[in-house]
Scaffold this motif. Structure first.
Motif, PDB file in Angstrom:
ATOM      1  N   ARG A 174      -1.045  -1.098  -4.325  1.00 26.40           N
ATOM      2  CA  ARG A 174      -2.353  -0.445  -4.291  1.00 26.40           C
ATOM      3  C   ARG A 174      -2.171   0.982  -3.799  1.00 26.40           C
ATOM      4  NH1 ARG A 174      -7.084  -0.772  -0.672  1.00 26.40           N
ATOM      5  NH2 ARG A 174      -6.068  -2.390   0.584  1.00 26.40           N
TER       6      ARG A 174
ATOM      7  N   GLU B   3      -4.738   5.385   7.827  1.00 33.79           N
ATOM      8  CA  GLU B   3      -4.959   6.672   7.172  1.00 33.79           C
ATOM      9  C   GLU B   3      -3.624   7.393   7.050  1.00 33.79           C
ATOM     10  OE1 GLU B   3      -7.053  10.990   8.141  1.00 33.79           O
ATOM     11  OE2 GLU B   3      -7.734   9.180   9.195  1.00 33.79           O
TER      12      GLU B   3
ATOM     13  N   SER C 131      -7.041  -0.921   9.936  1.00 32.53           N
ATOM     14  CA  SER C 131      -7.519   0.282   9.268  1.00 32.53           C
ATOM     15  C   SER C 131      -6.406   1.312   9.365  1.00 32.53           C
ATOM     16  CB  SER C 131      -8.788   0.815   9.928  1.00 32.53           C
ATOM     17  OG  SER C 131      -9.850  -0.102   9.761  1.00 32.53           O
TER      18      SER C 131
ATOM     19  N   VAL D  64      -3.544   4.555  -2.518  1.00 27.14           N
ATOM     20  CA  VAL D  64      -4.731   5.038  -1.815  1.00 27.14           C
ATOM     21  C   VAL D  64      -4.650   6.547  -1.627  1.00 27.14           C
ATOM     22  CG1 VAL D  64      -5.046   2.848  -0.603  1.00 27.14           C
ATOM     23  CG2 VAL D  64      -3.705   4.669   0.469  1.00 27.14           C
ATOM     24  N   GLU D  65      -5.777   7.151  -1.326  1.00 25.51           N
ATOM     25  CA  GLU D  65      -5.833   8.585  -1.080  1.00 25.51           C
ATOM     26  C   GLU D  65      -5.301   8.903   0.316  1.00 25.51           C
ATOM     27  OE1 GLU D  65      -9.792   9.893  -1.537  1.00 25.51           O
ATOM     28  OE2 GLU D  65      -9.940   9.347  -3.658  1.00 25.51           O
TER      29      GLU D  65
ATOM     30  N   LYS E 224      -9.666   7.198   5.350  1.00 26.42           N
ATOM     31  CA  LYS E 224      -9.518   5.935   6.062  1.00 26.42           C
ATOM     32  C   LYS E 224      -9.691   4.767   5.103  1.00 26.42           C
ATOM     33  CE  LYS E 224     -10.652   4.085  10.618  1.00 26.42           C
ATOM     34  NZ  LYS E 224     -11.496   4.274  11.825  1.00 26.42           N
ATOM     35  N   HIS E 225      -8.798   3.784   5.218  1.00 25.66           N
ATOM     36  CA  HIS E 225      -8.838   2.597   4.367  1.00 25.66           C
ATOM     37  C   HIS E 225      -8.677   1.368   5.250  1.00 25.66           C
ATOM     38  CE1 HIS E 225      -8.225   5.242   0.856  1.00 25.66           C
ATOM     39  NE2 HIS E 225      -7.328   5.862   1.625  1.00 25.66           N
ATOM     40  N   SER E 226      -9.023   0.208   4.701  1.00 26.53           N
ATOM     41  CA  SER E 226      -8.913  -1.050   5.444  1.00 26.53           C
ATOM     42  C   SER E 226      -8.080  -2.044   4.662  1.00 26.53           C
ATOM     43  CB  SER E 226     -10.299  -1.640   5.721  1.00 26.53           C
ATOM     44  OG  SER E 226     -11.035  -0.816   6.572  1.00 26.53           O
TER      45      SER E 226
ATOM     46  N   ILE F 240       0.840  -1.186   0.000  1.00 22.70           N
ATOM     47  CA  ILE F 240       0.000   0.000   0.000  1.00 22.70           C
ATOM     48  C   ILE F 240       0.882   1.245   0.000  1.00 22.70           C
ATOM     49  CG2 ILE F 240      -1.933   1.183   1.113  1.00 22.70           C
ATOM     50  CD1 ILE F 240      -2.543  -1.683   0.295  1.00 22.70           C
TER      51      ILE F 240
ATOM     52  N   TYR G 287       0.740   5.804  -0.807  1.00 23.54           N
ATOM     53  CA  TYR G 287      -0.122   6.958  -1.061  1.00 23.54           C
ATOM     54  C   TYR G 287       0.335   7.705  -2.318  1.00 23.54           C
ATOM     55  CZ  TYR G 287       3.591   9.777   1.053  1.00 23.54           C
ATOM     56  OH  TYR G 287       4.801  10.361   1.352  1.00 23.54           O
TER      57      TYR G 287
END
Length: 691
Positions: A577, A593, A591, A579-580, A584-586, A565, A567
């Motif tokens: 992957r 952020e 979880s 993410v923003e 909040k993401h899982s 993961i 950003y």
């Protein structure tokens, strides 16, 4: 005694595998003593085991230095154990004074921002934080601190250092003179190789030569040990005999020369062991007594362990003693078998090489390195040649004191080129196998098993077979215990701090493992090895640049990571992957952020098992973001805050219970030491060191 030194730390930490192995070993030995009604050996072994355990803690206490808080004023002398590179210098200081008080050595990392040039003997003064060394980190023994006698380490910028002229010690002057003579009359690689053979100092050795000698299985000729001492003593004995020196003067001269040679080599364990055994041999002959190999071997070992008990954990010490022990145990039995096939010369050479190589095998396995099956042949070719090259090199270096005579060093240089060529050839062969790293206890079992098979055990073959079977049983039980008894890291945060970078391993109740960091170095790999983990479920990557992305992807493949993961985009890997931030993401049972402020990454929040943890960046922040961070930590309550390396944005007046800061001594509730590891158990709210 050695068994007690090696085992004590793990036993008192409550390591289940060690406890089982030690108890089982003493039970088996006790039953043997009961069977033969031999009580004294059993009592003596117990006594010396506990003596060894006490010696370990005594040695650790002697090594440790006083703890200092805050910025200190330091003065120290630069030794010749220092190294230099383009961006930083690693300097070992002795004769140190901290705030005017005499102190032990300091391992100093200097970050260069000017043209600072240091030489051996310089006196330097500076201010900075003094950090106490941890000898054990991530399951490894930091031997270089012990060898350099540096219980402290520091980091400073070169601009903050004041340099004044000092002085060189006698041994430093001699080593410097030897190096100058060699470099003036040989090419750089040959000079560094010759210097390593003569003094054991391999710091300036070319990396390819280092790898070739290691890969060919002839690395031992670069560490001054029994081979070098036996050649030197043989040459001296022959020379003194030709000069018709009487036996008492002969002993005195050889004794003084060996002590002086040990002094030049820095009194390393291998050269002391070899010198003690050599002197025992000479004294036994002078006194008309029989020379007993195991007794002289034991005397040398006991003396070294009394002087420095922690040397029992030094792989150089163990390899030196292990190879000699195997020669004593196996040389005669192997030679007896080989004489049926080979002439005496080849049987001698093969038996010596095979037995010495077997003594190194368990320690090679301990390090998880490769083992060359052709190393026996490499040794047979190199060793007779090395004997000539070594004694000629030593003699010619001494003769080079005479002006304009140094050119004769071109002769042994040809020999060094030949040895280097042999090493390169055998290192390039494909008959090598790679071994997984194992614990030192299996090495101990290996040697006891060999002892049971050797001619020293004067019992019937049936008893030898029973002894060997007993130790094979102990090894099997140890292997099973290693496979099934694993550390429990559930609901915990493990923190690795390495020279300014901080990474974390987080485990939850589902036993999922999450990695948070910007790089995956050898220290993270050591953590995985030490905690017996072979899988990382998820990786949260922060601040990773192009230069270290490869490390992350290699770790993801090696540990079968499900998701990486980030950003901000890496390279479009299928595992990745994006993410923003500030959302909040899982992922699995976690979880998270990524926190972004004023176009700057400031940290990551992670929630799991009803716990909330905040990990800050390792970088300096702008003024606005320092205010942002301070406001965030004061207004939000976390179960734990890991503030990483920097501390310029918060005064730790936070709403959270636990604050962890890298290399900070006077503000944070918990300080994280460089090159160390701590585990914060969120279930019990207790912190402990991994080691």
């Amino acid at each position: 005694m050695l068994f007690g030194i090696v085992a004590s730390r793990k036993l008192f930490m409550g390591d289940t595998i060690y406890i089982i192995t030690v108890v089982l070993a003493f039970v088996v030995f006790g039953l043997c003593c009961i069977f033969y009604r031999k009580w004294i050996p059993f009592v003596l072994c117990l006594v010396f085991f506990f003596v060894g355990s006490g010696m370990f803690y005594a040695g650790e206490a002697v090594f440790k230095g006083k703890e200092y808080v805050g910025v200190q004023s330091v003065v120290g002398r630069v030794t010749d154990k220092s190294s230099d590179s383009e961006y930083y210098a690693n300097v070992v200081l002795d004769e140190c004074k901290i705030n005017g008080e005499s102190a032990k050595g300091i391992n100093l990392s200097i970050y260069k921002n000017d043209d600072l040039k240091l030489k051996t003997g310089d006196i330097i003064s500076f201010n900075g934080y003094v950090e106490n060394v941890h000898l054990f980190t991530l399951g490894s023994f930091n031997l270089f601190y012990l060898r350099d006698n540096t219980p402290y380490k520091m980091e400073v910028n070169s601009s903050g250092i004041t340099v004044t002229d000092g002085y060189q010690k006698l041994d430093e002057k001699i080593r410097d003179s030897i190096r100058n003579v060699l470099t003036s009359n040989m090419d750089e690689n040959s000079a560094n190789l010759a210097f390593a053979m003569l003094t054991g100092d391999r710091d300036n050795l070319d990396s390819k030569i280092y790898e070739d000698f290691s890969g060919a299985g002839i690395f031992h000729i670069l560490a001054v040990s029994g081979l070098h001492i036996s050649i030197l003593m043989g040459a001296l004995s022959w020379l003194l005999k030709k000069m018709k020196v009487n036996k008492y003067a002969n002993l005195s001269i050889i004794f003084c020369i060996l002590i002086f040679y040990c002094y030049i080599c820095g009194f390393t364990p291998s050269v002391i062991r070899a010198s003690v055994m050599a002197m025992t041999f000479l004294v036994a002959g002078l006194a008309g007594k029989e020379y007993d190999q195991l007794s002289s071997w034991s005397v040398a070992g006991i003396l070294l362990l009394i002087i420095n008990p922690l040397s029992g954990l030094d792989l150089g010490f163990l390899m030196s003693f292990g190879s000699v022990l195997c020669i004593f145990l196996l040389y005669r039995p192997i030679k007896k078998v080989l004489l049926k096939v080979f002439p005496k010369y080849f049987a001698d050479a093969f038996a010596l090489s095979i037995s010495a190589s077997l003594g190194v095998v368990p320690f090679t396995i301990m390090m998880g390195k490769s083992f060359n099956l052709l190393s026996v042949f490499a040794n047979i070719i190199v060793l007779p040649f090395f004997e000539i090259v070594y004694i000629v090199l030593l003699a010619f270096v001494i003769l080079s004191i005479i002006p304009y005579v140094g050119v004769i060093l071109k002769v042994p240089e040809l020999g060094l080129k030949g040895i280097e060529g042999v090493a390169s050839f055998f290192a390039s062969t494909s008959l090598k196998f790679y071994v997984q790293r194992v614990d030192i206890f299996l090495s101990a079992i290996f040697f006891v098993g060999l002892y049971s098979l050797s001619y020293f055990l004067m019992v019937s073959r049936r008893i030898k077979a029973l002894c060997f079977a007993a130790f094979a049983c102990i090894g099997s039980i140890y292997g099973l215990a290693t496979a099934f008894i694993k550390p429990d890291l559930r609901t915990s945060v493990s923190c690795i701090t390495t020279y300014g970078d901080t990474s974390y391993f987080i485990s939850n109740k589902k036993n999922e493992l999450l990695f948070v960091g910007n790089n995956f170095t050898t220290y993270e790999a050591k953590f995985m090895k030490n905690m017996m983990k072979d899988k990382i479920d998820y990786m949260l990557i922060v601040d990773t640049d192009e230069g270290i992305k490869k490390n992350v992807y290699n770790a993801a493949r090696l540990y079968s990571c499900n998701d990486i993961i980030t950003y901000e985009k890496f390279t479009g890997s299928t595992r990745e992957r994006v993410v923003e931030t500030n959302a909040k993401h899982s992922i699995g049972g976690f979880s998270f952020e990524y926190v972004y402020s004023f176009s700057e990454y400031v940290g990551v929040k992670i929630y799991f098992d009803n716990k909330s943890i905040f990990f800050t960046t390792n970088s300096d922040l702008s003024y606005n973001n320092c205010e942002y961070m301070e406001n965030l930590l004061i207004t939000t309550k976390f179960d734990g805050v890991f503030a990483g390396r920097r501390n310029n944005y918060v005064d730790y007046k936070t709403a959270s219970d636990e604050i962890f800061v890298y290399n900070t001594y006077d503000k944070a509730k918990h300080s994280l030491n460089r090159l160390g590891n701590v585990i914060f158990n969120l279930k019990t709210n207790k912190i402990r060191s991994l080691d």
